[in-house]
Enzyme design. Structure first.
Site, PDB file in Angstrom:
ATOM      1  N   LYS A 193       0.940  -1.421   0.020  1.00  0.00           N
ATOM      2  CA  LYS A 193       0.083   0.042   0.074  1.00  0.00           C
ATOM      3  C   LYS A 193       0.935   1.259  -0.001  1.00  0.00           C
ATOM      4  O   LYS A 193       1.570   1.411   0.863  1.00  0.00           O
ATOM      5  CB  LYS A 193      -0.950   0.062   1.304  1.00  0.00           C
ATOM      6  CG  LYS A 193      -2.088   1.119   1.064  1.00  0.00           C
ATOM      7  CD  LYS A 193      -2.306   1.398   2.345  1.00  0.00           C
ATOM      8  CE  LYS A 193      -1.926   2.724   3.275  1.00  0.00           C
ATOM      9  NZ  LYS A 193      -1.993   4.139   2.500  1.00  0.00           N
ATOM     10  N   GLY A 245       7.545   4.791   7.848  1.00  0.00           N
ATOM     11  CA  GLY A 245       6.678   5.841   7.971  1.00  0.00           C
ATOM     12  C   GLY A 245       7.084   6.365   9.431  1.00  0.00           C
ATOM     13  O   GLY A 245       8.269   6.247   9.851  1.00  0.00           O
ATOM     14  N   SER A 246       6.023   7.122  10.127  1.00  0.00           N
ATOM     15  CA  SER A 246       6.442   7.915  11.241  1.00  0.00           C
ATOM     16  C   SER A 246       6.431   6.735  12.536  1.00  0.00           C
ATOM     17  O   SER A 246       5.975   5.649  12.425  1.00  0.00           O
ATOM     18  CB  SER A 246       5.224   8.888  11.553  1.00  0.00           C
ATOM     19  OG  SER A 246       4.280   8.020  11.509  1.00  0.00           O
ATOM     20  N   THR A 247       7.282   7.293  13.349  1.00  0.00           N
ATOM     21  CA  THR A 247       7.195   6.422  14.637  1.00  0.00           C
ATOM     22  C   THR A 247       5.941   6.337  15.150  1.00  0.00           C
ATOM     23  O   THR A 247       5.721   5.320  15.858  1.00  0.00           O
ATOM     24  CB  THR A 247       8.630   7.209  15.692  1.00  0.00           C
ATOM     25  OG1 THR A 247       9.727   7.192  14.898  1.00  0.00           O
ATOM     26  CG2 THR A 247       8.440   6.411  16.972  1.00  0.00           C
ATOM     27  N   VAL A 249       3.046   6.040  13.857  1.00  0.00           N
ATOM     28  CA  VAL A 249       2.040   4.857  13.184  1.00  0.00           C
ATOM     29  C   VAL A 249       2.763   3.532  13.637  1.00  0.00           C
ATOM     30  O   VAL A 249       2.257   2.543  13.807  1.00  0.00           O
ATOM     31  CB  VAL A 249       1.887   5.344  11.735  1.00  0.00           C
ATOM     32  CG1 VAL A 249       1.319   4.126  10.928  1.00  0.00           C
ATOM     33  CG2 VAL A 249       1.094   6.196  11.575  1.00  0.00           C
ATOM     34  N   GLY A 250       4.327   3.634  13.668  1.00  0.00           N
ATOM     35  CA  GLY A 250       4.901   2.421  13.890  1.00  0.00           C
ATOM     36  C   GLY A 250       4.528   1.709  15.182  1.00  0.00           C
ATOM     37  O   GLY A 250       4.490   0.553  15.405  1.00  0.00           O
ATOM     38  N   GLU A 267      10.690   0.815   9.794  1.00  0.00           N
ATOM     39  CA  GLU A 267      11.768   1.780   9.424  1.00  0.00           C
ATOM     40  C   GLU A 267      11.100   3.076   9.781  1.00  0.00           C
ATOM     41  O   GLU A 267      10.211   3.559   9.060  1.00  0.00           O
ATOM     42  CB  GLU A 267      12.073   1.826   7.932  1.00  0.00           C
ATOM     43  CG  GLU A 267      12.796   0.650   7.659  1.00  0.00           C
ATOM     44  CD  GLU A 267      14.261   0.205   7.900  1.00  0.00           C
ATOM     45  OE1 GLU A 267      14.671   1.233   8.436  1.00  0.00           O
ATOM     46  OE2 GLU A 267      14.473  -0.875   7.837  1.00  0.00           O
ATOM     47  N   CYS A 301      13.714  10.909   5.787  1.00  0.00           N
ATOM     48  CA  CYS A 301      14.010  10.115   7.312  1.00  0.00           C
ATOM     49  C   CYS A 301      15.282  10.399   8.004  1.00  0.00           C
ATOM     50  O   CYS A 301      15.416  10.808   8.938  1.00  0.00           O
ATOM     51  CB  CYS A 301      13.571   8.913   7.110  1.00  0.00           C
ATOM     52  SG  CYS A 301      14.537   7.871   5.862  1.00  0.00           S
ATOM     53  N   GLU A 398      11.347  15.519  14.796  1.00  0.00           N
ATOM     54  CA  GLU A 398      11.394  15.426  13.485  1.00  0.00           C
ATOM     55  C   GLU A 398      10.674  16.172  12.721  1.00  0.00           C
ATOM     56  O   GLU A 398       9.398  16.525  12.832  1.00  0.00           O
ATOM     57  CB  GLU A 398      11.170  13.986  12.935  1.00  0.00           C
ATOM     58  CG  GLU A 398      11.442  13.653  11.481  1.00  0.00           C
ATOM     59  CD  GLU A 398      10.952  12.383  11.016  1.00  0.00           C
ATOM     60  OE1 GLU A 398       9.893  11.745  11.462  1.00  0.00           O
ATOM     61  OE2 GLU A 398      11.711  11.919  10.190  1.00  0.00           O
TER      62      GLU A 398
HETATM   63  P1  NAP Z   1       3.056   7.933   8.145  1.00  0.00           P
HETATM   64  O1  NAP Z   1       1.964   8.870   8.245  1.00  0.00           O
HETATM   65  O2  NAP Z   1       3.629   7.039   9.269  1.00  0.00           O
HETATM   66  O3  NAP Z   1       2.449   7.098   6.924  1.00  0.00           O
HETATM   67  C1  NAP Z   1       3.033   5.779   6.413  1.00  0.00           C
HETATM   68  C2  NAP Z   1       2.178   4.803   5.764  1.00  0.00           C
HETATM   69  O4  NAP Z   1       1.491   4.312   6.643  1.00  0.00           O
HETATM   70  C3  NAP Z   1       1.470   5.568   4.570  1.00  0.00           C
HETATM   71  O5  NAP Z   1       1.143   4.451   3.728  1.00  0.00           O
HETATM   72  C4  NAP Z   1       0.130   5.892   5.305  1.00  0.00           C
HETATM   73  O6  NAP Z   1      -1.223   5.816   4.827  1.00  0.00           O
HETATM   74  C5  NAP Z   1       0.156   4.503   6.476  1.00  0.00           C
HETATM   75  N1  NAP Z   1      -0.570   4.614   7.719  1.00  0.00           N
HETATM   76  C6  NAP Z   1      -0.856   5.611   8.355  1.00  0.00           C
HETATM   77  N2  NAP Z   1      -1.635   5.319   9.411  1.00  0.00           N
HETATM   78  C7  NAP Z   1      -1.805   4.147   9.445  1.00  0.00           C
HETATM   79  C8  NAP Z   1      -2.166   2.876  10.263  1.00  0.00           C
HETATM   80  N3  NAP Z   1      -2.719   3.161  11.506  1.00  0.00           N
HETATM   81  N4  NAP Z   1      -2.313   1.638   9.856  1.00  0.00           N
HETATM   82  C9  NAP Z   1      -1.633   1.396   8.695  1.00  0.00           C
HETATM   83  N5  NAP Z   1      -1.105   2.108   7.897  1.00  0.00           N
HETATM   84  C10 NAP Z   1      -1.088   3.594   8.146  1.00  0.00           C
HETATM   85  O7  NAP Z   1       4.412   8.607   7.406  1.00  0.00           O
HETATM   86  P2  NAP Z   1       4.563   9.456   6.446  1.00  0.00           P
HETATM   87  O8  NAP Z   1       4.119  10.795   6.870  1.00  0.00           O
HETATM   88  O9  NAP Z   1       3.652   9.115   4.999  1.00  0.00           O
HETATM   89  O10 NAP Z   1       6.005   9.509   6.187  1.00  0.00           O
HETATM   90  C11 NAP Z   1       6.970  10.379   6.901  1.00  0.00           C
HETATM   91  C12 NAP Z   1       7.701   9.368   7.900  1.00  0.00           C
HETATM   92  O11 NAP Z   1       8.189   8.392   7.238  1.00  0.00           O
HETATM   93  C13 NAP Z   1       8.857  10.224   8.580  1.00  0.00           C
HETATM   94  O12 NAP Z   1       8.492  10.115   9.873  1.00  0.00           O
HETATM   95  C14 NAP Z   1       9.997   9.539   7.851  1.00  0.00           C
HETATM   96  O13 NAP Z   1      11.094   9.723   8.718  1.00  0.00           O
HETATM   97  C15 NAP Z   1       9.488   8.423   7.684  1.00  0.00           C
HETATM   98  N6  NAP Z   1      10.384   7.614   6.993  1.00  0.00           N
HETATM   99  C16 NAP Z   1      11.464   6.433   7.277  1.00  0.00           C
HETATM  100  C17 NAP Z   1      12.125   6.068   6.374  1.00  0.00           C
HETATM  101  C18 NAP Z   1      13.170   4.884   7.060  1.00  0.00           C
HETATM  102  O14 NAP Z   1      13.578   4.180   6.056  1.00  0.00           O
HETATM  103  N7  NAP Z   1      13.498   4.913   8.450  1.00  0.00           N
HETATM  104  C19 NAP Z   1      12.012   6.120   5.151  1.00  0.00           C
HETATM  105  C20 NAP Z   1      11.080   7.064   4.452  1.00  0.00           C
HETATM  106  C21 NAP Z   1      10.237   7.880   5.411  1.00  0.00           C
HETATM  107  P3  NAP Z   1      -1.663   7.118   4.331  1.00  0.00           P
HETATM  108  O15 NAP Z   1      -0.610   7.868   3.550  1.00  0.00           O
HETATM  109  O16 NAP Z   1      -3.122   6.524   3.287  1.00  0.00           O
HETATM  110  O17 NAP Z   1      -2.151   7.840   5.406  1.00  0.00           O
END
Ligand code: NAP
Length: 812
Positions: A193, A245-247, A249-250, A267, A301, A398
């Site tokens: 997704k 994604g974000s910590t 949601v992780g 990640e 990230c 962040e």
């Molecule tokens: P996000 O809000 O955590 O979303 C990431 C993904 O998770 C999206 O596909 C989102 O869907 C989905 N999602 C959100 N809530 C969910 C839930 N409760 N259950 C299942 N899936 C859910 O993060 P983002 O704003 O897209 O990305 C930014 C973050 O990613 C930053 O914190 C960044 O540091 C981190 N990141 C980390 C790495 C790494 O390798 N460590 C790499 C890149 C980015 P929707 O978009 O449909 O809401």
């Protein structure tokens, strides 16, 4: 003519736009409306809701994409499950052909992918064309190689099954490659997704993959909101979740998957330090900063978002940086000569702006260059905030945008302290012309990737991933494969337990006096009480009484009292953690492997010298036969030999990345590991878990078998005579779940291993979400500790370490 002369005199860049025509044609071909990609077909559910994909650079509607619901998630998981049957049995060499075909196909469509990526996300075409898309293909080539080699090089492993993969919007194609390539190479099938802001390139990718002939159902792409993501996570037929994604949601995902037996890799976010020493090439470091924080508009990230400069050059460095910022070009992502494109969405723009205002309110001085931004679209100026306190929220949190904060330091140790003053640990950059200093600092910063005199280096051959709250698991390299593998002997864990919502987990009432003390008969007909030998706790190399002054009885298989042990509490655990930390920082991890191996051999030698005594104890407690107890003690000695062997053979590898220089993967210790031992094999279970942990430089807090703790208590006398420094192994007896709860909640424990019940495994995983601690649980399922395949080896070493990749370019 005069125009050319003008350009020549000013050296200004003219516009160099990339044409969007091919992308528009592709979107039009789909009627600007996309279904879901399941079983290599487009599926548009009846009555589907749609979501608008917008170009953030100009607000134009690019296309409508489907919002998947439960039915569609079920269909995609079903397709992946069906395909798994065949794909997992397809020979590795055949899977390699498919991955190779995908890589070739991606290269053939590279321009289309790059332009679409820039239009959907807002990133400069220079980056999508030269970084994102080449790395996308690179990952498929790299993992085609591992598919080819799997049967010979990874013969003890099998694929995990159906993998749910959820990715963010900042590197839509690259994140997808990091996830899909290793997964399918190892014989898994996937349901991916993409993030809602950036759905289109994943759909184009799916089409390209199908064109390459990948069998139906191996890769399924479904678009949808976070609730669709949640449905994937919860789906009972998904065997693993890979999330970037974000910590926050992780954390949610860790809780949702707790106790389910699903594998999980996370990640997450970061706030990476960019450390500049006074002897660094300052002009080079300025360019490094530009790359570190303004690459992809800072929506990275691992962005080097915390500049930490040595005080004596800070003024000069900041001035150079400001001058450089004055020459940055922010504008149309499809213009080949811009440095920064558009922010992905208005809400992200607002968040960034909110943080800049917070930074100013926190006393920071904000600098933004006097440069023009396009009138329309979501653009933000590169921003530098100086003068903040290291504890300020703007320094700690962040921002995920083009905002750099800067701090200063005087000494290398202060630099390291500032660099590590964060809950994250994703990456770091260290700049110094003194390579000894730079490598020393690199080894001391707690982060998964450290770039020396360079920044933001990525390659398929090197793992990427975090320490601490930046998550766990690695993507890329050989280390990235283990996220998608399970040992061949192990079935997918399907723990069964009923959660008792009313009972508070880990509550424990200390035990009361139970059976009568045994007596010993003397020749004169008298019987005497035995001289009491109640073992104490073993903390910091000393025997200490339990803090609560409670004792619990250990009974034999026939219910006879065989001994007593202290009934530990939170304070005992906290003391043990403190002792473990002291041992760590006073150098256990820094000792060379040879020394640690010598100590493990010495432990083995001393255990063997007391072989008969340990056999007797096992028989006494468990009621097992002498023969079986003897086999356990012998296997324990052998296991110590195994990890004495591994103590100097698991340090890491040189990675064959595309960097001209050296990339080294170092298997660093986790730190302090809390270990709750199983009840089966009271001695061997304990040693099988303790030995790999200490062999690899960790210090441990051991909770021995709750039912049969005496073997572990006898063992501390062996430790005492084997040159093990105090605090490396600490032993606290008592109620397993009560004690492990304090360990898992403890901020200073880096990892928890738990081999108790299925319900306890659930709680350990669930509680670990608070600070994203790495855990390893047995889900209450049987493991044959006597069997070398199940009781020792790579799985244990993998859990005892975390990989740090250090990148060092070479050349003049
Ligand atoms: P996000 O809000 O955590 O979303 C990431 C993904 O998770 C999206 O596909 C989102 O869907 C989905 N999602 C959100 N809530 C969910 C839930 N409760 N259950 C299942 N899936 C859910 O993060 P983002 O704003 O897209 O990305 C930014 C973050 O990613 C930053 O914190 C960044 O540091 C981190 N990141 C980390 C790495 C790494 O390798 N460590 C790499 C890149 C980015 P929707 O978009 O449909 O809401």
């Amino acid at each position: 003519m005069s125009k050319i002369l003008e350009i020549f005199n000013t050296m200004e860049y003219g516009p160099a736009p990339e044409a969007p025509d091919a992308v528009k044609a592709w979107l039009d071909e789909h009627g600007r409306k996309f279904g879901l990609f399941i079983n290599n077909e487009w599926v548009t559910p009846k009555g589907a809701k749609f979501y608008s994909s917008i170009n953030p650079a100009n607000g134009e509607l690019l296309a409508e994409t489907t919002q998947a619901g439960q039915k569609e998630v079920d269909a995609a998981v079903g397709a992946a499950r069906e395909a798994f049957g065949t794909w997992s049995k397809t020979p590795g060499v055949t899977r390699a052909r498919y991955l190779y075909a995908i890589a070739r196909n991606l290269q053939k469509h590279s321009r289309l992918l790059a332009v679409l990526e820039s239009m959907d996300n807002g990133k400069p075409i220079r980056e999508s064309r030269d970084i994102d898309v080449p790395l996308l293909a690179r990952h498929f080539y790299y993992y085609a190689g591992w598919a080819q080699l799997m049967e010979t090089e990874l013969r003890d492993y099998q694929p995990v099954g159906v993998v749910g993969q959820i990715i963010p919007w900042n590197f839509p194609l690259l994140m997808l490659a990091w996830k899909i390539a290793p997964a399918i190479a190892m014989g898994n099938t996937v349901v991916l997704k993409p993030a809602s802001y950036t759905r289109l390139t994943a759909l184009l990718f799916a089409e390209i993959v199908a064109e390459a002939g990948l069998p139906a159902g191996v890769v399924n792409v479904i678009t949808g909101s976070s609730s669709a993501g949640s449905m994937i996570v919860e789906h009972p037929d998904v065997d693993k979740i890979a999330f970037t994604g974000s910590t926050d949601v992780g954390r949610t995902l860790r809780k949702q998957t707790a106790g389910s037996g699903k594998k999980l890799s996370l990640e997450l976010g970061g706030k990476s330090p960019f450390v500049v020493f006074d002897d660094a090439d300052l002009d080079g470091a300025v360019e490094g900063v530009v790359d570190a924080i303004w690459f992809n508009q800072g929506q990275v990230c691992c962005a080097g978002s915390r500049l930490i400069v040595q005080e004596n050059v800070a003024g000069k460095f900041i001035q150079k940086l400001k001058n450089r910022m004055q020459h940055m070009r922010v504008g149309d992502p499809l213009d080949k000569s811009i440095d920064m494109g558009a922010i992905v969405d208005q809400s992200q723009w607002d968040t960034i702006d909110g943080w800049v205002k917070t930074g100013i309110a926190e006393g920071g001085e904000c600098f933004q260059p006097n440069i023009a931004l396009p009138e329309k679209g979501l653009f933000y100026k590169p921003t530098l905030i100086t003068g903040l306190d290291p504890a300020a929220a703007t320094v700690q949190e962040e921002i995920f945008g083009p905002v750099l904060v800067s701090l200063t330091f005087r000494t290398p140790s202060e630099a390291i302290e500032l660099a590590n003053n964060t809950r994250y640990g994703l990456a770091a950059s260290v700049w110094s012309d003194n390579i000894n200093l730079a490598l020393d600092v690199a080894s001391k910063i707690k982060a998964g990737s450290v770039w020396v005199n360079c920044t933001n280096q990525f390659d398929g051959a090197s793992g990427f991933g975090g320490y601490r709250e930046s998550g766990y698991g690695r993507e890329g390299g050989r280390e990235g494969l283990f996220e998608y593998l399970r040992p061949t002997w192990m079935d997918r864990p399907r723990p069964e337990f009923v959660l008792d919502e009313k009972k508070k987990w880990g509550e424990h009432v200390p035990t009361l006096p139970a059976s009568r003390q045994p007596t010993v008969a003397r020749a004169n007909g008298h019987s005497l009480p035995l001289v009491d030998r109640t073992p104490k706790m073993y903390i910091g190399g000393k025997q200490v009484r339990p803090d609560g002054a409670y004792t619990s009885s250990v009974l034999s298989a026939k219910g006879k009292l065989v001994g007593q042990v202290g009934d530990g509490n939170r304070k005992d655990i906290r003391d043990a953690v403190e002792a473990a930390h002291k041992a760590r920082t006073s150098g256990w991890a820094m000792r060379h492997g040879y020394n640690r191996s010598q100590i493990l051999y010495f432990i083995a030698e001393n255990l063997d010298a007391r072989n008969a005594e340990f056999v007797k104890r096992i028989v006494e407690m468990t009621g097992r036969t002498q023969k079986s107890a003897q086999a356990e003690v012998d296997a324990s000695v052998e296991r110590l030999f195994t990890y004495a062997a591994w103590a100097d053979k698991y340090g890491g590898t040189v990675q064959e990345t595309t960097l001209r220089g050296i990339t080294v993967a170092v298997n660093e210790p986790m730190g302090v590991i809390g270990i709750a031992c199983p009840d089966e094999n009271p001695l061997l279970g304990f040693i099988s878990l303790m030995a790999p942990a200490i062999a690899r430089g960790n210090s441990v807090v051991m909770i021995p078998s709750q039912k049969y703790p005496l073997s572990a208590m006898d063992f501390y006398q062996v430790l005492d005579t084997s040159d093990v420094p105090g605090g490396v192994v600490n032993i606290v007896t008592g109620d397993r779940d009560h004690l492990v709860k304090t360990l898992v909640q403890h901020e200073d424990v880096d990892s928890v291993w738990y081999f108790g019940s299925a319900e306890g495994s659930y709680h350990v995983e669930n509680e670990s979400a608070a600070n994203m601690k790495r855990t390893w649980t047995g889900y209450g399922l049987p493991r044959d500790w006597m069997d070398r395949e199940q009781g020792e080896g790579h799985e244990f070493l993998h859990e005892a370490t975390q990989v740090k990749n250090i990148w060092v370019p070479t050349g003049e």
